[in-house]
Write a protein that holds these residues in place. Structure first.
Motif, PDB file in Angstrom:
ATOM      1  N   GLU A 328      31.955  36.129  39.907  1.00  0.00           N
ATOM      2  CA  GLU A 328      31.197  35.895  38.676  1.00  0.00           C
ATOM      3  C   GLU A 328      32.132  36.027  37.500  1.00  0.00           C
ATOM      4  O   GLU A 328      33.172  36.691  37.570  1.00  0.00           O
ATOM      5  N   GLY A 329      31.768  35.418  36.376  1.00  0.00           N
ATOM      6  CA  GLY A 329      32.562  35.496  35.168  1.00  0.00           C
ATOM      7  C   GLY A 329      31.963  36.469  34.167  1.00  0.00           C
ATOM      8  O   GLY A 329      30.770  36.773  34.197  1.00  0.00           O
ATOM      9  N   GLN A 330      32.802  36.999  33.283  1.00  0.00           N
ATOM     10  CA  GLN A 330      32.392  37.910  32.218  1.00  0.00           C
ATOM     11  C   GLN A 330      31.754  39.214  32.732  1.00  0.00           C
ATOM     12  O   GLN A 330      31.048  39.890  32.002  1.00  0.00           O
ATOM     13  N   LYS A 331      31.994  39.550  33.972  1.00  0.00           N
ATOM     14  CA  LYS A 331      31.526  40.836  34.501  1.00  0.00           C
ATOM     15  C   LYS A 331      32.413  41.218  35.672  1.00  0.00           C
ATOM     16  O   LYS A 331      33.084  40.360  36.263  1.00  0.00           O
ATOM     17  N   PHE A 332      32.432  42.496  36.005  1.00  0.00           N
ATOM     18  CA  PHE A 332      33.291  42.947  37.086  1.00  0.00           C
ATOM     19  C   PHE A 332      32.798  42.381  38.414  1.00  0.00           C
ATOM     20  O   PHE A 332      31.668  42.636  38.836  1.00  0.00           O
ATOM     21  N   ALA A 333      33.684  41.601  39.051  1.00  0.00           N
ATOM     22  CA  ALA A 333      33.326  40.933  40.303  1.00  0.00           C
ATOM     23  C   ALA A 333      34.570  40.837  41.179  1.00  0.00           C
ATOM     24  O   ALA A 333      35.710  40.928  40.708  1.00  0.00           O
ATOM     25  N   SER A 334      34.339  40.630  42.439  1.00  0.00           N
ATOM     26  CA  SER A 334      35.448  40.580  43.396  1.00  0.00           C
ATOM     27  C   SER A 334      36.121  39.205  43.383  1.00  0.00           C
ATOM     28  O   SER A 334      35.502  38.188  43.032  1.00  0.00           O
ATOM     29  N   TYR A 335      37.375  39.199  43.768  1.00  0.00           N
ATOM     30  CA  TYR A 335      38.117  37.951  43.943  1.00  0.00           C
ATOM     31  C   TYR A 335      38.976  38.098  45.195  1.00  0.00           C
ATOM     32  O   TYR A 335      39.233  39.206  45.691  1.00  0.00           O
ATOM     33  N   ALA A 336      39.473  36.979  45.703  1.00  0.00           N
ATOM     34  CA  ALA A 336      40.340  36.989  46.882  1.00  0.00           C
ATOM     35  C   ALA A 336      41.110  35.671  46.939  1.00  0.00           C
ATOM     36  O   ALA A 336      40.612  34.621  46.512  1.00  0.00           O
ATOM     37  N   PHE A 337      42.329  35.731  47.455  1.00  0.00           N
ATOM     38  CA  PHE A 337      43.118  34.515  47.666  1.00  0.00           C
ATOM     39  C   PHE A 337      44.192  34.808  48.714  1.00  0.00           C
ATOM     40  O   PHE A 337      44.522  35.971  48.983  1.00  0.00           O
ATOM     41  N   THR A 338      44.738  33.731  49.271  1.00  0.00           N
ATOM     42  CA  THR A 338      45.771  33.858  50.316  1.00  0.00           C
ATOM     43  C   THR A 338      47.019  33.087  49.876  1.00  0.00           C
ATOM     44  O   THR A 338      47.055  31.844  49.967  1.00  0.00           O
ATOM     45  N   PRO A 339      48.016  33.798  49.365  1.00  0.00           N
ATOM     46  CA  PRO A 339      49.238  33.104  48.927  1.00  0.00           C
ATOM     47  C   PRO A 339      50.124  32.715  50.116  1.00  0.00           C
ATOM     48  O   PRO A 339      50.052  33.330  51.177  1.00  0.00           O
ATOM     49  N   LYS A 340      50.935  31.723  49.915  1.00  0.00           N
ATOM     50  CA  LYS A 340      51.875  31.297  50.954  1.00  0.00           C
ATOM     51  C   LYS A 340      53.291  31.651  50.488  1.00  0.00           C
ATOM     52  O   LYS A 340      53.865  30.963  49.644  1.00  0.00           O
ATOM     53  N   LEU A 341      53.806  32.750  51.033  1.00  0.00           N
ATOM     54  CA  LEU A 341      55.104  33.271  50.609  1.00  0.00           C
ATOM     55  C   LEU A 341      56.047  33.383  51.809  1.00  0.00           C
ATOM     56  O   LEU A 341      55.609  33.692  52.912  1.00  0.00           O
ATOM     57  N   GLY A 342      57.302  33.160  51.570  1.00  0.00           N
ATOM     58  CA  GLY A 342      58.308  33.322  52.619  1.00  0.00           C
ATOM     59  C   GLY A 342      58.661  34.801  52.783  1.00  0.00           C
ATOM     60  O   GLY A 342      58.219  35.668  52.009  1.00  0.00           O
ATOM     61  N   ALA A 343      59.474  35.042  53.776  1.00  0.00           N
ATOM     62  CA  ALA A 343      59.895  36.419  54.041  1.00  0.00           C
ATOM     63  C   ALA A 343      60.728  36.944  52.869  1.00  0.00           C
ATOM     64  O   ALA A 343      61.472  36.212  52.223  1.00  0.00           O
TER      65      ALA A 343
END
Length: 371
Positions: A328-343
């Motif tokens: 949600e926007g403008q309020k405390f809410a959870s987020y998540a993402f999966t980055p693609k990073l090398g070693a």
């Protein structure tokens, strides 16, 4: 003696009187006798002496009947009145064998005294409850972190981490909160360093946190207020209660906390927007080693729910960046993402940008090792 012989009427009268005298009962039979006499008489002229004698006899009979009625104590209510006579009211004797059986009058039943549960006085520390012990339970712990980019609010805000504990949840959470090194992130600090918690108890209306020793440091008012909220958020989060928090030291209420905050009154929880960081990373933890397909999770209060992120390889200086959306926007809410990073070793940053000029307003960061 009559010269003319016996008169049939006189003989008839004698017989009638004799019969009536034999039949006299204790009842008023005067009218009945008169009726029978009139029915048997022939229409002849009466002699004066006969009339006088008959009247006397009839008067005697009437008197006897009246006496009998006045002295009849055996007459009951179900006996009919004499036909043609006035109704006579008599009192019937009560028969115990026929009297109705009434239920016994109930004895008064004294009202039982109701025992009410005693009212718990929040100031009575001995009546407060203590938490049950648990094993391997995750509890939230809040820390102070310096705000990066946003100069419109306090210099420090609250950041949350999770710790697994054994024992009493709130008591263990406060104990860990008094040691900055437990946070595992150099950006997080605790002004409660050096304090020693004794117990955490609670009633329906109050949470009681007793310290063996309180911090001796004196802080700036804004930082001291944020440190007080650090304790409130940590204790309430571990107990899952919203009651205000009363701080004591060895059972006594101190005058102030950090030389500034009034400790005579319980501490109430401030609004999240006033004290919590606008964005923070919950996983992975700082200095954690992760696989290349790892997930980043956290909390943010972002404009239009957009949360930006970037990862910088600390050796090669390669930068990978993108954005994700909070629930949600403008309020405390959870987020998540999966980055693609090398070693390699990476600095992962999650931040918010101003919708006006694009500058960074709030940020949180973790150093991670990707293998």
């Amino acid at each position: 003696m009559n010269d003319h012989g016996e008169d049939p009427f006189d003989e008839l009268m004698r017989r009638s009187l004799a019969e009536e005298a034999g039949r006299i009962e204790p009842a008023d039979g005067l009218h009945e006798i008169q009726a029978r006499v009139r029915a048997q008489r022939a229409p002849v002229s009466r002699r004066p002496w006969v009339i006088t004698t008959g009247a006397a006899v009839l008067g005697t009979a009437a008197a006897i009947g009246a006496f009998a009625v006045l002295n009849d104590n055996t007459k009951t209510a179900d006996q009919p009145s004499v036909a043609g006579g006035p109704d006579t009211t008599t009192t019937a004797s009560a028969d115990p064998s026929t009297a109705p059986t009434l239920p016994p009058t109930p004895k008064p039943n004294p009202t039982k005294a109701v025992t009410l549960p005693p009212t718990v006085d929040p100031s009575d520390k001995t009546r407060a409850l203590q938490e049950p012990e648990v094993k391997q339970k995750a509890v939230p712990i809040y820390w102070l972190g310096k705000v990066v980019g946003n100069k419109n609010g306090p210099d420090y805000r609250l950041y949350r981490t999770w710790q697994s504990i054994n024992g009493r949840p709130a008591e263990e959470a406060v104990r860990l909160m008094t040691m900055s090194k437990v946070a595992g992130d150099p950006d997080y600090v605790s002004p409660w360093d050096g304090a020693a918690v004794n117990s955490v108890r609670y009633t329906d209306d109050l949470i009681l946190v007793d310290f063996k020793q309180l911090p001796a440091a004196t802080l700036e008012p804004d930082v001291a207020d944020m440190a007080a909220q650090q304790l409130v958020y940590t204790v309430q989060g571990a107990l899952q209660r919203t009651a205000p928090v009363q701080v004591t030291e060895q059972g006594r209420t101190p005058k102030t906390l950090f030389g500034v905050v009034d400790a005579n009154q319980p501490l109430n929880k401030a609004q999240k927007a006033d004290v919590q960081a606008m964005v923070w990373i919950e996983t992975p933890e700082n200095n954690q080693t992760v696989k290349q397909s790892f997930k980043v999770t956290g909390i943010a209060s972002a404009f239009e729910a957009q949360v930006d992120w970037r990862a910088t390889n600390l050796k090669t200086k390669v930068v990978v960046k993108n954005y994700t959306m909070a629930a949600e926007g403008q309020k405390f809410a959870s987020y998540a993402f999966t980055p693609k990073l090398g070693a390699g070793e990476w600095l992962l940053e999650v931040y918010l940008t101003s919708p006006e000029d694009g500058r960074i307003t709030d940020t949180d960061s973790k150093t991670i090792y990707v293998k």
